[in-house]
Design an enzyme around this catalytic site. Sequence first.
Site, PDB file in Angstrom:
ATOM      1  N   LYS A  44       0.771  -1.032  -0.070  1.00 58.33           N
ATOM      2  CA  LYS A  44      -0.012  -0.081  -0.078  1.00 58.33           C
ATOM      3  C   LYS A  44       0.995   1.116   0.087  1.00 58.33           C
ATOM      4  CE  LYS A  44      -0.420  -0.591   4.955  1.00 58.33           C
ATOM      5  NZ  LYS A  44      -0.855   0.267   5.915  1.00 58.33           N
ATOM      6  N   TYR A 266      16.857  29.936   8.882  1.00 56.06           N
ATOM      7  CA  TYR A 266      15.421  30.731   9.272  1.00 56.06           C
ATOM      8  C   TYR A 266      15.529  30.707  11.051  1.00 56.06           C
ATOM      9  CZ  TYR A 266      13.357  30.848   4.680  1.00 56.06           C
ATOM     10  OH  TYR A 266      13.091  30.958   3.386  1.00 56.06           O
TER      11      TYR A 266
HETATM   12  C1  LIG Z   1      -4.034  -4.633   8.435  1.00 56.75           C
HETATM   13  C2  LIG Z   1      -2.543  -4.385   8.031  1.00 56.75           C
HETATM   14  N1  LIG Z   1      -1.812  -5.440   7.680  1.00 56.75           N
HETATM   15  C3  LIG Z   1      -0.582  -5.486   7.602  1.00 56.75           C
HETATM   16  C4  LIG Z   1      -0.117  -4.277   7.660  1.00 56.75           C
HETATM   17  C5  LIG Z   1       1.742  -4.125   7.355  1.00 56.75           C
HETATM   18  O1  LIG Z   1       2.092  -3.915   8.655  1.00 56.75           O
HETATM   19  P1  LIG Z   1       3.687  -3.643   8.721  1.00 56.75           P
HETATM   20  O2  LIG Z   1       4.135  -2.609   7.876  1.00 56.75           O
HETATM   21  O3  LIG Z   1       4.050  -3.293  10.281  1.00 56.75           O
HETATM   22  O4  LIG Z   1       4.241  -5.085   8.451  1.00 56.75           O
HETATM   23  C6  LIG Z   1      -0.563  -3.034   7.954  1.00 56.75           C
HETATM   24  C7  LIG Z   1      -0.097  -1.740   7.907  1.00 56.75           C
HETATM   25  O5  LIG Z   1      -0.057  -0.819   8.587  1.00 56.75           O
HETATM   26  C8  LIG Z   1      -1.954  -3.047   8.287  1.00 56.75           C
HETATM   27  O6  LIG Z   1      -2.642  -2.141   8.502  1.00 56.75           O
END
Ligand SMILES: Cc1ncc(COP(=O)(O)O)c(C=O)c1O
Length: 379
Positions: A44, A266
């Site tokens: 994602k 700054y």
């Molecule tokens: C439901 C879910 N599964 C898996 C993951 C992957 O988690 P990680 O990046 O800690 O491995 C996430 C990430 O936020 C998540 O929201």
Amino acid sequence: MAAADASAERAALATLTIDLAAIAANYRMLAARAAPAECAGVVKADAYGLGVLQVAPALWQAGCRTFFAATLAEGVALRGLLPDAIIYVLAGLHGADPADFVAAGLRPLLVSRGEVDRWLAAAGDKIDARAGLHVDTGMARLGMPPDELDALISEGRQLKRLHPSLVMSHFACADTPGHPLNREQPQRFRDALARLALQRDVKRSLAASSGIFLGPDHAFDLVRPGAALYGIAPLVDQPNPLRQVVRLQAKILQVRRVDAGSTVGYGATHRFARQARLATVGVGYADGFMRALSNRGGAYIGDRRATIVGRVSMDLLTIDISDIPEEEAHPGSWVDVIGPHNPVDTVAAEAGTIGYEILTSLGRRYHRRYLDAGAAAAR
Ligand SMILES: Cc1ncc(COP(=O)(O)O)c(C=O)c1O
């Protein structure tokens, strides 16, 4: 390096190198650790900012067959890259049209009875339409709360029609092994699974990156790492067993000498106690290099650290190079803003955040270079 690429690199103020071979090695390490459970890949947010276009095919080549996107749009883009992968969408239906999931062969992780109803109404009779079920065991963020799960179970018929391909839940505190929720959530998950009385082909998943390191009991049938694939340490205050994936090198644009008593940047927030030599470096908060690193973080020239002095500004920051030989730090030379001596987790700690936020904030202006896993070219 192709001529166009070399000229893009020369014109950029900073180069972000993403090691696809390291991502593939991390995938194989996590998969071996979770076996016999399947190891999926969470891609994602543009593969945590590293480029889903390059990362997803590299993971597929490493053997990953199940992927997780956050949204329908991310899932559709991923489907374009991986025609044969199983793709879940973590946000559930999120108000989108179930037909769009079916058309792209995406599996929403349904979060409520309302979503189960909508999915069944639109896709229930389609042979190749599958969905997963997200149950909440203590995160209280997404997922079916216990009372809705009870209703789904006691009603029975809906559940039978749904026949989910995956039932998942998510740890709240897996990066902190001693936390009591790491005992309570697996127990609640087992209870939910027992009450759901699932058919044998339904996969069960609880662990993301950190959960893989909590022990073999937490892997169930499928693990869902994201961060660990990209080199982020899975457990707080413990050595990181993963390979670093990201290196961010920024160019020195100008060098100057300043007198004792003068200030920089700054707000004039740093005053020099002695005469100093400064380098102005081409990375700033518009590139996701956080302003919180003002007067706190550091950059490396070879293995020597140069501290950030003054405020990080939009495109630039300044480092104190008084102790670094002139031939090593001059206009046109490169410094590691993220690198072997200051990996993502270290930069995150200095910025008062987590590696996830550093990666997903990485800017669009960098020249991006992908070290090959045989799958991808520079974009
Ligand atoms: C439901 C879910 N599964 C898996 C993951 C992957 O988690 P990680 O990046 O800690 O491995 C996430 C990430 O936020 C998540 O929201």
